[in-house]
Design an enzyme around this catalytic site. Sequence first.
Site, PDB file in Angstrom:
ATOM      1  N   GLY A 216       8.748 -18.703  38.495  1.00  0.00           N
ATOM      2  CA  GLY A 216       7.189 -18.074  38.695  1.00  0.00           C
ATOM      3  C   GLY A 216       8.267 -17.134  40.296  1.00  0.00           C
ATOM      4  O   GLY A 216       8.005 -16.853  40.553  1.00  0.00           O
ATOM      5  N   GLY A 218      10.916 -14.552  40.277  1.00  0.00           N
ATOM      6  CA  GLY A 218      10.612 -13.380  39.818  1.00  0.00           C
ATOM      7  C   GLY A 218      12.049 -12.979  39.130  1.00  0.00           C
ATOM      8  O   GLY A 218      12.935 -11.643  38.908  1.00  0.00           O
ATOM      9  N   THR A 220      12.460 -13.350  35.561  1.00  0.00           N
ATOM     10  CA  THR A 220      12.129 -12.039  33.985  1.00  0.00           C
ATOM     11  C   THR A 220      11.945 -11.210  34.219  1.00  0.00           C
ATOM     12  O   THR A 220      12.808  -9.621  34.569  1.00  0.00           O
ATOM     13  CB  THR A 220      11.298 -12.537  33.827  1.00  0.00           C
ATOM     14  OG1 THR A 220      11.185 -14.060  33.056  1.00  0.00           O
ATOM     15  CG2 THR A 220      10.929 -12.025  32.169  1.00  0.00           C
ATOM     16  N   HIS A 434     -12.843 -42.447  53.674  1.00  0.00           N
ATOM     17  CA  HIS A 434     -11.698 -42.651  53.189  1.00  0.00           C
ATOM     18  C   HIS A 434     -10.584 -41.315  53.609  1.00  0.00           C
ATOM     19  O   HIS A 434      -9.907 -40.964  54.465  1.00  0.00           O
ATOM     20  CB  HIS A 434     -11.255 -42.307  51.484  1.00  0.00           C
ATOM     21  CG  HIS A 434     -10.250 -42.188  50.884  1.00  0.00           C
ATOM     22  ND1 HIS A 434      -9.517 -43.174  50.593  1.00  0.00           N
ATOM     23  CD2 HIS A 434      -8.933 -41.215  50.425  1.00  0.00           C
ATOM     24  CE1 HIS A 434      -8.276 -42.798  49.953  1.00  0.00           C
ATOM     25  NE2 HIS A 434      -8.204 -41.402  50.366  1.00  0.00           N
ATOM     26  N   GLU A 435     -11.890 -40.448  53.363  1.00  0.00           N
ATOM     27  CA  GLU A 435     -11.319 -38.614  53.331  1.00  0.00           C
ATOM     28  C   GLU A 435     -11.504 -38.607  54.911  1.00  0.00           C
ATOM     29  O   GLU A 435     -10.389 -38.093  55.573  1.00  0.00           O
ATOM     30  CB  GLU A 435     -12.207 -37.746  53.386  1.00  0.00           C
ATOM     31  CG  GLU A 435     -11.637 -37.434  51.289  1.00  0.00           C
ATOM     32  CD  GLU A 435     -10.462 -37.360  50.753  1.00  0.00           C
ATOM     33  OE1 GLU A 435      -9.305 -36.973  51.457  1.00  0.00           O
ATOM     34  OE2 GLU A 435     -10.675 -38.161  49.687  1.00  0.00           O
ATOM     35  N   HIS A 438      -7.974 -39.952  56.597  1.00  0.00           N
ATOM     36  CA  HIS A 438      -7.017 -39.792  56.914  1.00  0.00           C
ATOM     37  C   HIS A 438      -6.650 -38.303  57.785  1.00  0.00           C
ATOM     38  O   HIS A 438      -5.945 -38.119  58.500  1.00  0.00           O
ATOM     39  CB  HIS A 438      -7.231 -38.598  54.866  1.00  0.00           C
ATOM     40  CG  HIS A 438      -6.786 -38.782  54.079  1.00  0.00           C
ATOM     41  ND1 HIS A 438      -5.734 -39.958  53.673  1.00  0.00           N
ATOM     42  CD2 HIS A 438      -7.268 -39.117  52.820  1.00  0.00           C
ATOM     43  CE1 HIS A 438      -5.144 -40.826  52.483  1.00  0.00           C
ATOM     44  NE2 HIS A 438      -5.596 -40.205  51.932  1.00  0.00           N
ATOM     45  N   ASP A 512      -2.049 -41.333  47.357  1.00  0.00           N
ATOM     46  CA  ASP A 512      -1.642 -41.654  48.621  1.00  0.00           C
ATOM     47  C   ASP A 512      -0.467 -42.646  48.917  1.00  0.00           C
ATOM     48  O   ASP A 512       0.146 -42.250  49.295  1.00  0.00           O
ATOM     49  CB  ASP A 512      -2.795 -42.117  49.170  1.00  0.00           C
ATOM     50  CG  ASP A 512      -4.083 -40.969  49.189  1.00  0.00           C
ATOM     51  OD1 ASP A 512      -3.505 -39.837  49.036  1.00  0.00           O
ATOM     52  OD2 ASP A 512      -5.095 -41.696  49.538  1.00  0.00           O
TER      53      ASP A 512
END
Length: 622
Positions: A216, A218, A220, A434-435, A438, A512
């Site tokens: 991806g 570039g 080509t 949980h979030e 973090h 995680d």
Amino acid sequence: MKFSWKNLLLWSLPIIVISFFLWQGIFAPIANENNTNLTNSRMTYGRFLEYIEMGWVKKVDIYDNGHTAVIEAIGPEIGNRMQKIRVELPASVPELITKLKKNHIDLDAHPTKNNTALWSLIGNLFFPLLLVTSLALLFRRSNNATGGPGQAMSFGKSKALFQVEAKTGIIFDDVAGIDEAKEEFEEIVTFLKKPEYFTAVGAKIPKGVLLVGPPGTGKTLLAKAIAGEANVPFFSISGSEFVEMFVGVGASRVRDLFKKAKENAPCIIFIDEIDAVGRQRGTGIGGGNDEREQTLNQLLTEMDGFEGNTGIIVVAATNRADILDSALLRPGRFDRQVNVDIPDFKGRLDILNVHAKNKKIDTNVSLSIIARRTPGFSGADLANLLNEAAILTARERKNQITLKEIDKAIDRIIAGMEGTALIDSKSKRLIAYHEIGHAIVGTLIRDHENVQKVTLIPRGQARGLTWFTPSEDQSLISRSQIKARIMGALGGRAAEEIVFGESEITTGASNDLQQVTSMARQMVTRFGMSTIGPMSLENEDSNPFLGRGMGNNNEYSDEIAIKIDSQIKLIVDECHNKTRDIIKNNRVIIDKLVDILIEKETIDGNEFTKIIKQYTQIPRKI
Ligand code: ADP
Ligand code: MG
Ligand code: ZN
């Protein structure tokens, strides 16, 4: 492969199966549009009349010129649920209509459309036709193959062999953000346009250029741009297309490709994914691959077989040059190597500018903010991003792309499609903790990136997500930054432990933990960030043919291996304890944030910081 009935059978079996599904899929629904296959349940006419008497029938649809009815009824025999049931009607049923009217039952008749017959005819013919055509094709191909004894099959003669574009229509201006590679190629365009400049002074024109870079970026596009700029035809084939299951096909394709190219010189031959054929010979696990080697040999022969000045330039692309056969890289073959990398900030901005040209973007949108938000995105990702944003805009019937759609598109590309949030439940609370775990750990540690947003709306595999603002420079990361990341990643699990207790922790942290372990391991084995000392104990990708970590040829003793494990554990334990402390000491604010998150489902970074600031100082010195 010689033609034989066995082969024919082998080949036609999947075709039969596929065409059956096609038939089912494409034609069956159309053919049945006016039909009554809406339901599998059936009922006799007599029973139907009884149902009417009992008042169980709610609606009647009549089809097939009055031959069938589909009724909607509810009754004890059918589980007290509203169901669709099919009833065959006797030839003439005027009394039924009266009855229905009397009972005030909704009645509708559906006239048979004339084209039903046509559709079902096509439907019925489609399957055999497809089979016959495929068989005919196979026979033609197989007969070609029996052309001479020992000759390679000439599948290669078919037109679908390689793609030819007389004019690619791509120019250098369409390619952005990879300026060095572009410069290299501008020179090649001059080779093609004015070879005499070079031949006059005795310079040999390069035959092959190898483009190396991740997908991806570039490659080509760049190859097409050379052809476009030099105004020469573009022949392209992908390495994976060479490697077929039939021996000899690949080599004959290479021959054909070069023959055609010579007839059309000057031109560009583009070989994508060259690693599929060009891998080092004789090293494949489980013996070499004859077919691949033959193809590669043919490719080498062809490249030697034309003079540099014939105006053919072979451009090949791969994402790993390290596994290519050294014979490919020798002078006279792919002796020029051009690296194409994931673009940096400026590169991303340039690429966004190229792709924004044909889109209607709100003037308030600053492309540089988007470029800022997308480190690690390739050119293709960026093109895709703007396109997704355009689609979202169209879907909302707006006429200009705004930051909102672009944000959505970025999130979608990074983390997958958005799902719907859970309803309030214990697991929603757990995910919220949980979030927030973090997010708060990330926020309170000095060396961690800032929170961009926290959300309970699932995406892809994740059931909740905490986004951090990516920092631009990912190439030099300090020890405390890695530790900060480890703690941030442990924040989710630590919150689960402290809030819900050891026995309630969930599988939600597995991803995680994978990251945590991998970061800790790399600290020890690659970055010399443990008491073992500044040693590199694991060479990355030591064996390209096995997955990473499979070819266990690391050169250290068992003693060191034990030390490595204990150092990893030490790092993880230390980070885990610190993380737990952060969670424990900030319980009040965490509870508050969780309540807000559950109510709002998404908290963005600014708001998040504002709330925390009311309670504590950030970033703290941790
Ligand atoms: P590769 O061959 O390296 O995998 P491609 O050339 O096929 O990547 O890129 C796919 C698409 O992504 C291109 O058609 C183009 O739209 C976009 N793209 C990728 N890199 C660039 C770039 N450097 N400049 C502009 N567009 C790019
Ligand atoms: Mg490509
Ligand atoms: Zn997590």
